[in-house]
Every structure is written in C-alpha cells, then in structure tokens.
Design an enzyme around this catalytic site. Structure first.
Site, PDB file in Angstrom:
ATOM      1  N   THR A 176       0.876  -1.183   0.000  1.00 30.68           N
ATOM      2  CA  THR A 176       0.000   0.000   0.000  1.00 30.68           C
ATOM      3  C   THR A 176       0.905   1.221   0.000  1.00 30.68           C
ATOM      4  OG1 THR A 176      -0.041   0.132   2.385  1.00 30.68           O
ATOM      5  CG2 THR A 176      -1.761  -1.179   1.363  1.00 30.68           C
TER       6      THR A 176
ATOM      7  N   GLU B  17      -5.753  -3.936   0.432  1.00 33.79           N
ATOM      8  CA  GLU B  17      -5.938  -5.004   1.437  1.00 33.79           C
ATOM      9  C   GLU B  17      -7.118  -5.913   1.110  1.00 33.79           C
ATOM     10  OE1 GLU B  17      -5.242  -1.894   2.001  1.00 33.79           O
ATOM     11  OE2 GLU B  17      -4.054  -1.581   3.804  1.00 33.79           O
TER      12      GLU B  17
ATOM     13  N   LYS C  83     -13.834  17.901  11.969  1.00 33.13           N
ATOM     14  CA  LYS C  83     -14.630  17.884  13.202  1.00 33.13           C
ATOM     15  C   LYS C  83     -14.943  19.315  13.604  1.00 33.13           C
ATOM     16  CE  LYS C  83     -13.031  13.423  14.524  1.00 33.13           C
ATOM     17  NZ  LYS C  83     -11.708  12.855  14.322  1.00 33.13           N
TER      18      LYS C  83
ATOM     19  N   TRP D 265     -19.410  16.093  12.524  1.00 34.29           N
ATOM     20  CA  TRP D 265     -18.455  15.771  11.478  1.00 34.29           C
ATOM     21  C   TRP D 265     -18.907  16.335  10.130  1.00 34.29           C
ATOM     22  CZ3 TRP D 265     -16.720   9.935  12.164  1.00 34.29           C
ATOM     23  CH2 TRP D 265     -16.032   9.818  13.383  1.00 34.29           C
TER      24      TRP D 265
HETATM   25  P1  ADP Z   1      -3.380   3.351  -1.566  1.00 32.52           P
HETATM   26  O1  ADP Z   1      -3.645   3.961  -0.221  1.00 32.52           O
HETATM   27  O2  ADP Z   1      -2.198   2.498  -1.672  1.00 32.52           O
HETATM   28  O3  ADP Z   1      -3.692   4.234  -2.731  1.00 32.52           O
HETATM   29  P2  ADP Z   1      -5.752   1.770  -1.944  1.00 32.52           P
HETATM   30  O4  ADP Z   1      -6.030   1.822  -3.377  1.00 32.52           O
HETATM   31  O5  ADP Z   1      -5.785   0.494  -1.262  1.00 32.52           O
HETATM   32  O6  ADP Z   1      -4.399   2.262  -1.678  1.00 32.52           O
HETATM   33  O7  ADP Z   1      -6.667   2.820  -1.224  1.00 32.52           O
HETATM   34  C1  ADP Z   1      -7.826   2.437  -0.590  1.00 32.52           C
HETATM   35  C2  ADP Z   1      -8.595   3.638  -0.113  1.00 32.52           C
HETATM   36  O8  ADP Z   1      -8.976   4.440  -1.232  1.00 32.52           O
HETATM   37  C3  ADP Z   1      -9.892   3.308   0.553  1.00 32.52           C
HETATM   38  O9  ADP Z   1      -9.704   2.962   1.901  1.00 32.52           O
HETATM   39  C4  ADP Z   1     -10.676   4.600   0.386  1.00 32.52           C
HETATM   40  O10 ADP Z   1     -10.322   5.563   1.362  1.00 32.52           O
HETATM   41  C5  ADP Z   1     -10.201   5.097  -0.944  1.00 32.52           C
HETATM   42  N1  ADP Z   1     -11.175   4.749  -1.991  1.00 32.52           N
HETATM   43  C6  ADP Z   1     -11.129   3.716  -2.850  1.00 32.52           C
HETATM   44  N2  ADP Z   1     -12.184   3.731  -3.674  1.00 32.52           N
HETATM   45  C7  ADP Z   1     -12.934   4.799  -3.329  1.00 32.52           C
HETATM   46  C8  ADP Z   1     -14.173   5.357  -3.787  1.00 32.52           C
HETATM   47  N3  ADP Z   1     -14.859   4.835  -4.797  1.00 32.52           N
HETATM   48  N4  ADP Z   1     -14.636   6.456  -3.148  1.00 32.52           N
HETATM   49  C9  ADP Z   1     -13.967   7.011  -2.131  1.00 32.52           C
HETATM   50  N5  ADP Z   1     -12.805   6.542  -1.663  1.00 32.52           N
HETATM   51  C10 ADP Z   1     -12.293   5.452  -2.242  1.00 32.52           C
END
Ligand code: ADP
Length: 547
Positions: free
Chosen positions: A185, A331, A440, A445
């Site tokens: 990640t 993940e 916040k 929120w």
């Molecule tokens: P990195 O942090 O490595 O870019 P990820 O692709 O695993 O990795 O990121 C996951 C995060 O991306 C999610 O926990 C969320 O916060 C955000 N995310 C993914 N898809 C969406 C979506 N459709 N809308 C809003 N947030 C998203």
C-alpha cells in the site's frame, strides 16, 4: 458428513490455461513503451508465460521467491502475472510512482530475487541498484534491438531470456493457499506495508469480477485497463479477463486524454477502469474535441477515490455509458463494493438515480461489512448514521507481510478499513471520509469528500480538495482549495454561492484558496497530509475575532 466432491485447488494457472483453450484467439492489444501497437492473444500469452516460467526455474527461482516488476500495462507484464505465480513464485508489482527511497525499502523488505523492468524505469533502478541487496539480476522488458546500455548488474533483455526456453510446461499443482502476489500500500503515513495474496483469494476474487452485478467482465467485452497492473492487481481485471475471455487493451505509459481517447475509439472498447484523475484528463481532451464519439463504450469503472457526480452524469449524457462506482482497498484484492442499480431503480428520474450512483455501492458477494462506533457497537443501516467501516472475507488481508503493523484484525476477524461510511437500507455504502480526513466542527463531522464532489460540479473547477483548519471556536472548519480549468475563472464568492443549497449551511467552507495544482499520492489520490502541511500556518480571515 463430508461432501463427495473433488478438492481441486484454485490456482491462477488455471485461468490462463482456460483462456488459451477456450478463447485462444481473443486479442490482447498493447501500446508499447517502444512505440508501436502490439497485438497478441491468450494462446500466445500462455505459451510465453510458460517460457517465462521455464526461464525463472533455470535462474534458480523457487517456490515462494519474490520477483519484482516495475512496469506499465503491457503484454509482457501480463505474461509475468501468469509466468511468475504459475510456478508458485510471488509476483511483486512495484508502484514506480513511489518515492525512490520507498522503492528501495520495499524491494529490500520483499527480498526480490529478480526485477523485471520497463525501459522507462531503468534509470530509476540504476540509481537504486547498489542498495537493492537481495536482487540477483534485472530483466529489461524489451528485445535486443531496443536494449540500452545500462549499469544494472546482470541485465538481460526479456526477449533474449525467454527465446532460449521451451514453451512446454505443465503448470505445477500445489496448495491453493500458496502466496501468489504481493502489493504494497502506498503508505501515505509510515512505511508501505505488503499485502500478500494467495491463489485461492485471487481466483475467488476473479469470479466476483465477472459477476454481472460487480464488473460484469465477459467474453464480449473489450476492456481498456487504465488502472495500473501495479495498483492492487489492476482491480482484478487481468485475472477476470482470462476467466471470461474478454479482449484486453493495455495502454502503456501515456494516459493523457488524447491517447486514452484514441484507444477507446480504435479498439472499440466496451468497458474501461481507472481513477477519477484519468477521466478528468480525458474530459479535458473532449472539451477541445466536441465531435468525439465512443459508440461502443458501455461501462466505466471509477474507483480509488470518490467519483464526482458531474463525472457520472457526463459519461452517461455524452456517451450513454454507465458508471460503475467501485470501492475497495489493496488489502481487499481490491473489490469491496460496486454501485450497480437494482430493479427497483428502473424508471427513477435521472437526478434521483445519480443520487444512488454517487454512493460507493453494495457489498460484493464474499465481502461482509458493517459500520461501528468508537466502542465497536454496530450502527444502524439507515443511510444517516456514520461510523468506522469494517470488513471481512476470503479475499481480505489477515495481516501484513512479515507481520508489519502487528495484529490487524479484531477477535472476530473484522478489518478496520480506515474509512468512515454510511450504509443505507438497500445496502448502499457511502464513504463520508477517510477517518483521518474527516473535519470535526463543533462536535459534528463534516465530510470533506462531499464538499469536494460538489465543488468540482462547478463548470470552472478542475479539481478541489477540502481540509480541516484549526478554528478557535469550532475546533476545525473546512478550507476549500481549488484548481480552476485552463482559461477559466471563478471568484471565491461565486463558488461559495454555488455551494449554498448543495450542502448543509454549516458545512460551507470558511474560505477558498486557489492553487496551480494539488499534490497526489502514487495511486492518484489527493495527498492530504502534504496539503495539511502546506497550510499548517493558514488562518481563516477574522477567525481570531471569534475567540
Ligand atoms: P493506496 O492507499 O495504496 O492508494 P488503496 O487503493 O488500497 O491504496 O486505497 C484504498 C482507499 O482508497 C480506501 O480505503 C478509500 O479511502 C479510498 N477509496 C477507494 N475507492 C474509493 C471510492 N470509490 N470512493 C472514495 N474513496 C475510495
């Protein structure tokens, strides 16, 4: 009593074997780093993946060894997806947009034995190579004619390496829980952490990718895979495409609006997938070329960040293409939810229907989810209550590679996503924020994502970010940071007026700041940690007077 069915392990090699046998002629089109368009098919892909597998075995690569890739989306990268995992080695896809010191960290942490690298990234690796201790050699993903002089130790051209290998191989059979691939990640805070997928999790996830109510990948599809093969398995499409025999279009390094449009149009693409930033670039090109047409495009998968309302509307109005809003995480292999509509939405007026589609969607079969409060109590699925989103299921991580981050599941195996969300009575989940980005204000929120989505709905706004700024009375208040479109302008007052009525009054940003560009993470998300740092000394006009 036990069932009497065969216990055949779910292995990634079965996907490519199936594609080669039943969809052997189906095309895989790549825009190569060397320049031209390259065309191959699943039969060839399987044949060459076997040559890769034989070459790795000759190099001494064993079950469980990690093999790195630093490459764009192209047919050779696909061959590695199958050639490496197929023999029980672990494909470690490295995100080249990470900072060099992060790449150095993860190669050493993963203990990559060999790295396959596109010509583009050779200079980057040349600088890092002395520090990459476990790496025994580098394979440059090109042929002899394009091979450049380089200082990488034990460098060899990919085509030279595999040319001497037989394409005879029966893929070995082993335990389906064997590790297949590794993806770190991006680690916006702290060091990147490795997510280690298994053959079983990957094959199960592929079934989901092909479900009509998920991405609906099928043999009639031509899929432009913009999401990189190094970003969470390109959302599972490289595997789902083999399972279903879809045509693949792999765009290489150029993801500007013109290049993407040309591939969409020339390859009669029916489905494409990528993060919102890519679609903004495509829209920039479309604004300059109003006659552009995409008659074949049916589905646009948008994920990684929230898909703004205006984006979903534009794909539908301009091309008749529906958006599949997808949410997931590295993940989670990565699919968690998709925003497809239900039969009950037939006949729903356009605006009301888009209200549903801006949500991140319903859980894919195989993913359990719920929202909880600070004490871990489950919150109501009423579409209003919001809390920490937790998930569990057979393609969700049980722990990071080498135990980094310690025990990450609770006693019932729930994994905390770090996202804050609502769940409505129909099961649609909506992300209101990442837990660390939520604003916040006076004990309540405010969702930074909602504000950003509304702001980019203004015709002059190209991109927007909202962060919380310390406020003497309210603890935090939202600051809107905006990049305007080329040759367009909007005033602070007009933008705030535009937001009035679109969001609750007390959510209205206290100020608007205009900037040339916004910082992004290696996977194209807004880098809020950097923004918070940049604006750490910012104070709202008159804020002190409120004390
Ligand atoms: P990195 O942090 O490595 O870019 P990820 O692709 O695993 O990795 O990121 C996951 C995060 O991306 C999610 O926990 C969320 O916060 C955000 N995310 C993914 N898809 C969406 C979506 N459709 N809308 C809003 N947030 C998203």
């Amino acid at each position: 009593m036990q069932g009497l069915m065969q216990n055949a392990p779910l292995l990634i090699s079965s996907l490519i074997e199936y594609a080669a046998l039943y969809h052997g002629d189906r095309e895989i089109v790549s825009k190569t780093v060397e320049g031209p368009i390259h065309r191959t098919n699943y039969r060839e892909l399987n044949r060459r993946a076997k040559q890769v597998a034989n070459a790795l075995t000759r190099l001494g690569v064993k079950h469980g060894d990690r093999i790195g890739t630093l490459a764009w989306n192209g047919y050779r990268h696909m061959e590695l997806y199958y050639g490496v995992s197929g023999i029980g080695a672990v494909l470690h896809t490295i995100n080249p947009r990470l900072f060099p010191e992060q790449i150095e960290y993860i190669v050493n942490h993963a203990e990559d034995q060999y790295i396959f690298v596109d010509l583009t990234f050779v200079p980057l690796l040349e600088k890092l190579a002395p520090a990459l201790k476990p790496v025994k050699g580098y394979i440059v993903m090109t042929d002899e004619a394009h091979m450049q002089k380089c200082t990488l130790p034990n460098a060899i051209a990919y085509e030279t390496l595999i040319a001497r290998e037989s394409d005879e191989l029966t893929w070995p059979v082993f335990d389906e829980n064997t590790a297949s691939s590794l993806c770190y990640t991006s680690g916006t805070t702290g060091n990147p952490k490795g997510v280690l997928y298994s053959h079983r999790s990957t094959v199960l996830h592929s079934f989901a990718v092909c479900m009509k109510d998920v991405l609906g990948v099928n043999s009639a599809d031509s899929i432009l895979v913009i999401v990189p093969l190094f970003h969470a398995n390109a959302w599972g499409i490289p595997y789902g495409a083999c399972m279903s025999g879809a045509k693949l279009v792999l765009p290489g390094q150029h993801l500007d609006g013109k290049s993407v449009y040309e591939l969409l149009s020339q390859e009669k693409v029916t489905m494409t997938a990528g993060v919102p930033t890519v679609w903004l670039m495509l829209f920039g090109y479309l604004d300059q070329n109003p006659d552009a047409k995409l008659p074949d495009l049916q589905r646009v998968v948008i994920g990684g960040s929230a898909a703004p309302r205006s984006m979903i509307e534009r794909f539908e109005k301009q091309f008749g293409a529906s958006t599949i809003h997808a949410w997931g995480m590295t993940e989670m292999s990565p699919l968690g939810t998709t925003g497809n509509l239900l039969p009950k939405h037939a006949g729903t007026p356009f605006d009301k229907r888009i209200d549903v589609q801006v949500k991140q969607g319903r859980a894919v079969y195989g993913v359990e989810m719920k929202i909880i409060d600070d004490e871990g109590r489950e919150l109501s699925r009423d579409g209003k209550a919001f809390g920490d989103l937790v998930v569990r299921g057979p393609w969700i991580t049980a722990g990071y590679f080498k135990g980094e981050g310690g025990q990450i599941l609770d006693k019932d195996n729930w994994f905390k996503t770090g996202d804050v969300a609502t769940l409505d009575p129909d099961g649609y989940m909506q992300i209101t924020d990442r837990s660390k980005d939520v604003i916040k204000s006076g004990g309540e929120w405010i969702s930074s994502i909602d504000l950003e989505n509304e702001a980019v709905g203004h015709p002059a706004v190209a991109e927007a970010a909202v962060i919380g700024i310390a406020h003497p009375k309210w603890q935090e208040r939202p600051l809107l940071i905006v990049v305007t479109k080329k040759d367009m302008d909007v005033s602070r007052e007009d933008l705030l007026k535009f937001l009035e009525g679109r969001v609750a009054k007390w959510w209205l940003p206290d100020d608007v700041v205009f900037v040339k560009d916004l910082p992004h993470t290696a996977t194209g998300k807004l880098l809020k940690t950097k923004l918070r740092q940049d604006f750490k000394d910012y104070r709202f006009p008159g804020a002190d007077a409120a004390e």
